[in-house]
Design a protein around this motif. Structure first.
Motif, mmCIF file in Angstrom:
data_model
loop_
_atom_site.group_PDB
_atom_site.id
_atom_site.type_symbol
_atom_site.label_atom_id
_atom_site.label_comp_id
_atom_site.label_asym_id
_atom_site.label_seq_id
_atom_site.Cartn_x
_atom_site.Cartn_y
_atom_site.Cartn_z
ATOM 1 N N ARG A 168 25.430 38.398 39.559
ATOM 2 C CA ARG A 168 26.590 39.144 39.112
ATOM 3 C C ARG A 168 27.807 38.694 39.913
ATOM 4 N N VAL A 169 29.008 38.909 39.357
ATOM 5 C CA VAL A 169 30.254 38.595 40.059
ATOM 6 C C VAL A 169 30.954 39.898 40.407
ATOM 7 N N ALA A 170 31.374 40.025 41.651
ATOM 8 C CA ALA A 170 32.057 41.229 42.130
ATOM 9 C C ALA A 170 33.424 40.833 42.689
ATOM 10 N N GLY A 175 39.475 36.745 46.192
ATOM 11 C CA GLY A 175 38.874 35.945 45.131
ATOM 12 C C GLY A 175 37.753 36.676 44.449
ATOM 13 N N ALA A 176 36.514 36.258 44.714
ATOM 14 C CA ALA A 176 35.356 36.894 44.089
ATOM 15 C C ALA A 176 34.140 36.701 44.976
ATOM 16 N N THR A 232 43.568 32.703 42.282
ATOM 17 C CA THR A 232 43.420 33.800 41.320
ATOM 18 C C THR A 232 42.078 33.653 40.631
ATOM 19 N N VAL A 233 41.276 34.703 40.685
ATOM 20 C CA VAL A 233 39.978 34.706 40.018
ATOM 21 C C VAL A 233 39.943 35.874 39.058
ATOM 22 N N THR A 234 39.800 35.592 37.787
ATOM 23 C CA THR A 234 39.696 36.641 36.782
ATOM 24 C C THR A 234 38.236 36.767 36.386
ATOM 25 N N PHE A 235 37.741 37.958 36.380
ATOM 26 C CA PHE A 235 36.335 38.148 36.088
ATOM 27 C C PHE A 235 36.137 39.400 35.274
ATOM 28 N N ALA A 251 41.782 39.540 40.881
ATOM 29 C CA ALA A 251 41.983 39.558 42.335
ATOM 30 C C ALA A 251 42.796 38.334 42.709
ATOM 31 N N THR A 252 43.889 38.526 43.416
ATOM 32 C CA THR A 252 44.775 37.447 43.796
ATOM 33 C C THR A 252 44.884 37.397 45.288
ATOM 34 N N SER A 253 44.733 36.217 45.879
ATOM 35 C CA SER A 253 44.813 36.089 47.323
ATOM 36 C C SER A 253 46.224 36.278 47.802
ATOM 37 N N ALA A 254 46.339 36.699 49.071
ATOM 38 C CA ALA A 254 47.649 36.924 49.633
ATOM 39 C C ALA A 254 48.349 35.596 49.855
#
Length: 254
Positions: A168-170, A175-176, A232-235, A251-254
């Motif tokens: 699974r991806v969390a 990121g992720a 940027t990781v879209t999940f 979720a986007t990194s600073a």
């Protein structure tokens, strides 16, 4: 599904069946084990909601799993002061429970790898691990060419899930996280951690990012967790209590 839980004849028969899907065990007990493995830990009430059955039916299955040593029961830790009433009890799958999903032949594999080390040295284990990851790597690259817009971490998770990892991806703040709730070679990897190291390097190469392994089942953790930093990781995630609802998060990194 629900009818299996309510049938005492089915329950009694399942208790006598060896713990292997190959014997035709498509029973309620396997469903409870798989759901628990996908969650990491859960209460009977949480499992009942996900499976669409009563808590009483799930507790009956959990009782047999406890007797078989395939799950363990713990007191759930609650933040803040404890309220009134009995503390909630949660369940965690054991190595014996994971073995139901394809961890057979561990002793033979460990002996064979031991012979490999004697013949080719420790480097032989590394080469074995790389060869084992080749199939996933090839499938991943083919999938990326076919669907380049698909999230790469989700792509890798789906392929690993097909291999029995229950992947699974969390979300993560940067990121992720790639979470593997089962490891088909956990016992072997405990004896030869090079297999985990190779797997981590392959993940990094496929995802094009420096990944960090935070926890592994082979080292005694409940879940293999790999952090995947990305700009940027879209999940797509599914909430535990509502498995039919898709939640799109970013979720986007600073």
């Amino acid at each position: 599904m629900a009818s299996d839980y309510g049938n005492n004849g089915v329950v009694e028969a399942v208790a006598k069946v060896p713990s292997s899907p190959d014997t035709g065990e498509s029973s309620a007990r396997l469903e409870v084990l798989r759901e628990l493995m996908g969650r990491g830990r859960a209460t009977a009430a949480e499992l009942a909601r996900s499976l669409g059955v009563t808590p009483t039916a799930v507790r009956r299955q959990l009782g047999m799993l406890l007797d078989a040593g395939q799950v363990e029961e713990h007191e759930r830790r609650q933040p803040g002061p404890r309220g009134r009433g009995r503390p909630a009890r949660e369940y965690v799958i054991t190595a014996s429970g994971r073995a139901v999903f394809g961890q057979g032949y561990d002793d033979l594999a460990i002996q064979a790898i031991g012979a490999l080390v004697e013949a080719a040295g420790a480097e032989g284990v590394t080469r074995l691990g790389e060869r084992r990851c080749d199939e996933v790597g090839t499938q991943y690259e083919e999938r990326r060419r076919e669907t380049p817009d698909e999230d790469p971490v989700e792509t890798l998770a789906e392929l690993l899930d097909q291999k029995g990892y229950v992947a699974r991806v969390a979300p993560s703040p940067v990121g992720a996280q790639l979470c593997l709730y089962n490891c088909p070679v956990a016992e072997v990897a405990t004896a030869y951690p090079q297999l985990c190291e190779v797997e981590t390097r392959v993940f990094s190469r496929l995802l094009g990012s420096h990944v960090q392994r935070l926890a592994t089942i082979a080292h005694g953790d409940g879940i293999c967790t790999t952090n995947v930093p990305s700009h940027t990781v879209t999940f797509q995630a599914t909430t535990p209590d509502d498995p039919g609802t898709d939640n799109h998060r970013e979720a986007t990194s600073a």
